[in-house]
Design a protein around this motif. Structure first.
Motif, PDB file in Angstrom:
ATOM      1  N   TYR A 187       0.827  -1.207   0.000  1.00 56.10           N
ATOM      2  CA  TYR A 187       0.000   0.000   0.000  1.00 56.10           C
ATOM      3  C   TYR A 187       0.864   1.262   0.000  1.00 56.10           C
ATOM      4  CZ  TYR A 187      -3.182   3.601   1.723  1.00 56.10           C
ATOM      5  OH  TYR A 187      -3.895   4.762   1.875  1.00 56.10           O
ATOM      6  N   PHE A 188       1.876   1.277   0.844  1.00 54.25           N
ATOM      7  CA  PHE A 188       2.720   2.465   0.942  1.00 54.25           C
ATOM      8  C   PHE A 188       3.713   2.567  -0.217  1.00 54.25           C
ATOM      9  CE2 PHE A 188       1.313   2.190   5.396  1.00 54.25           C
ATOM     10  CZ  PHE A 188       0.934   3.518   5.596  1.00 54.25           C
ATOM     11  N   LEU A 189       4.257   1.420  -0.659  1.00 53.83           N
ATOM     12  CA  LEU A 189       5.221   1.440  -1.756  1.00 53.83           C
ATOM     13  C   LEU A 189       4.580   1.906  -3.061  1.00 53.83           C
ATOM     14  CD1 LEU A 189       7.147  -1.876  -0.997  1.00 53.83           C
ATOM     15  CD2 LEU A 189       8.100   0.432  -0.923  1.00 53.83           C
ATOM     16  N   MET A 190       3.290   1.594  -3.238  1.00 54.09           N
ATOM     17  CA  MET A 190       2.587   2.015  -4.454  1.00 54.09           C
ATOM     18  C   MET A 190       2.522   3.537  -4.577  1.00 54.09           C
ATOM     19  SD  MET A 190       1.311  -0.347  -6.586  1.00 54.09           S
ATOM     20  CE  MET A 190      -0.245   0.287  -7.203  1.00 54.09           C
ATOM     21  N   ARG A 191       2.712   4.241  -3.478  1.00 55.93           N
ATOM     22  CA  ARG A 191       2.669   5.701  -3.498  1.00 55.93           C
ATOM     23  C   ARG A 191       3.952   6.295  -4.078  1.00 55.93           C
ATOM     24  NH1 ARG A 191      -1.135   8.129   0.019  1.00 55.93           N
ATOM     25  NH2 ARG A 191      -2.515   6.618   1.022  1.00 55.93           N
ATOM     26  N   PHE A 192       5.028   5.491  -4.086  1.00 62.28           N
ATOM     27  CA  PHE A 192       6.327   6.018  -4.499  1.00 62.28           C
ATOM     28  C   PHE A 192       6.916   5.307  -5.715  1.00 62.28           C
ATOM     29  CE2 PHE A 192       5.876   6.490   0.120  1.00 62.28           C
ATOM     30  CZ  PHE A 192       5.978   7.871   0.250  1.00 62.28           C
ATOM     31  N   PHE A 193       6.424   4.089  -6.023  1.00 65.69           N
ATOM     32  CA  PHE A 193       7.007   3.307  -7.114  1.00 65.69           C
ATOM     33  C   PHE A 193       5.905   2.793  -8.043  1.00 65.69           C
ATOM     34  CE2 PHE A 193       9.767   2.790  -3.409  1.00 65.69           C
ATOM     35  CZ  PHE A 193      11.008   3.137  -3.932  1.00 65.69           C
ATOM     36  N   PRO A 194       6.270   2.490  -9.301  1.00 64.56           N
ATOM     37  CA  PRO A 194       5.322   1.823 -10.198  1.00 64.56           C
ATOM     38  C   PRO A 194       4.892   0.485  -9.612  1.00 64.56           C
ATOM     39  CG  PRO A 194       7.230   2.656 -11.405  1.00 64.56           C
ATOM     40  CD  PRO A 194       7.552   2.795  -9.958  1.00 64.56           C
ATOM     41  N   GLY A 195       3.733  -0.001 -10.023  1.00 61.54           N
ATOM     42  CA  GLY A 195       3.160  -1.205  -9.436  1.00 61.54           C
ATOM     43  C   GLY A 195       4.079  -2.409  -9.381  1.00 61.54           C
ATOM     44  N   ASN A 196       4.765  -2.712 -10.488  1.00 63.74           N
ATOM     45  CA  ASN A 196       5.591  -3.923 -10.520  1.00 63.74           C
ATOM     46  C   ASN A 196       6.854  -3.785  -9.674  1.00 63.74           C
ATOM     47  OD1 ASN A 196       4.300  -5.825 -12.585  1.00 63.74           O
ATOM     48  ND2 ASN A 196       4.244  -3.870 -13.622  1.00 63.74           N
ATOM     49  N   ILE A 197       7.421  -2.577  -9.605  1.00 63.60           N
ATOM     50  CA  ILE A 197       8.571  -2.353  -8.743  1.00 63.60           C
ATOM     51  C   ILE A 197       8.141  -2.450  -7.287  1.00 63.60           C
ATOM     52  CG2 ILE A 197      10.354  -0.720  -8.060  1.00 63.60           C
ATOM     53  CD1 ILE A 197      10.751  -1.868 -10.829  1.00 63.60           C
ATOM     54  N   ALA A 198       6.985  -1.877  -6.976  1.00 59.99           N
ATOM     55  CA  ALA A 198       6.452  -1.945  -5.611  1.00 59.99           C
ATOM     56  C   ALA A 198       6.212  -3.398  -5.203  1.00 59.99           C
ATOM     57  CB  ALA A 198       5.161  -1.143  -5.511  1.00 59.99           C
ATOM     58  N   LEU A 199       5.712  -4.203  -6.141  1.00 66.67           N
ATOM     59  CA  LEU A 199       5.460  -5.617  -5.862  1.00 66.67           C
ATOM     60  C   LEU A 199       6.756  -6.352  -5.543  1.00 66.67           C
ATOM     61  CD1 LEU A 199       3.517  -8.030  -5.793  1.00 66.67           C
ATOM     62  CD2 LEU A 199       3.858  -8.271  -8.248  1.00 66.67           C
TER      63      LEU A 199
END
Length: 216
Positions: A187-199
């Motif tokens: 949830y928090f990573l999606m705020r700073f990175f594209p979806g696949n990088i956040a995943l």
């Protein structure tokens, strides 16, 4: 397989509305063989993106497979290099999750023939579903109205549930804690990175967190 069929049909329909031929869809499914990447490729082709950008995007989207392959490789250390390459070549999110569930029923052992069979069936079903979706593209203008976009999500919820109820090697509270941690991290990573990088980052953080909280 229902997850593959649902998303495969949707991908084929989108490809048809983007003016790709049935042959192009079939070749893409056999060579790329990655649902999310194929959707991105179609949109980038329409936008006239250079081939280098398409290749890089596809690599980043599928980079999570590096972690999955490394995780499952430990069960095939005694098998040949070519055997391992064959297993890794067709490994997907779904067959990986299926393998993790299978381990709970086979005393932490996997047979190459079993995984080959699962991979090949998934591969053929995906290709067939995308082709059928492309053929039906003229009849269905909005695949989302049938909920096809939720097919893979629903499938993964089922796989996660099976993993939790069958894996007796770890306490239920530990498994749920790791699931919650990954969900919050995503949830928090999606705020700073594209979806696949956040995943990818959420997966790495989840693995590390799991090592810390797992009983010794």
């Amino acid at each position: 397989m229902f997850g593959y069929i649902g998303v495969g049909l949707a991908m084929g329909i989108v490809a048809n509305t983007s003016h790709l031929s049935v042959l192009a869809v079939l070749i893409m499914s056999l060579i790329v063989y990655a649902g999310s990447a194929q959707f991105i490729i179609i949109s980038m082709l329409l936008a006239g993106s250079p081939v280098s950008a398409i290749v890089l995007s596809t690599f980043l989207i599928n980079s999570r497979m590096i972690l999955m392959s490394m995780s499952i490789a430990q069960y095939f250390k005694k098998d040949s290099l070519m055997q391992n390459i064959g297993l890794g070549f067709l490994l997907t999110d779904e067959t990986f999750a299926l393998s993790m569930n299978k381990l709970n029923l086979t005393h932490q052992r996997l047979k190459p023939t079993w995984l080959h069979a699962a991979n090949v069936v998934a591969y053929l079903v995906w290709a067939a579903a995308t082709v059928v979706g492309c053929l039906l593209g003229n009849l269905i203008t909005d695949p989302n109205q049938f909920g096809l976009d939720f097919a893979v999500v629903g499938m993964f919820i089922g796989l996660l549930y099976l993993q939790i109820i069958t894996d007796r090697s770890k306490p239920l509270t530990t498994q749920l804690l790791v699931v919650l941690f990954v969900a919050i991290a995503m949830y928090f990573l999606m705020r700073f990175f594209p979806g696949n990088i956040a995943l990818l980052l959420a997966t790495l953080l989840g693995c590390s967190f799991g090592m810390v909280v797992s009983p010794k």
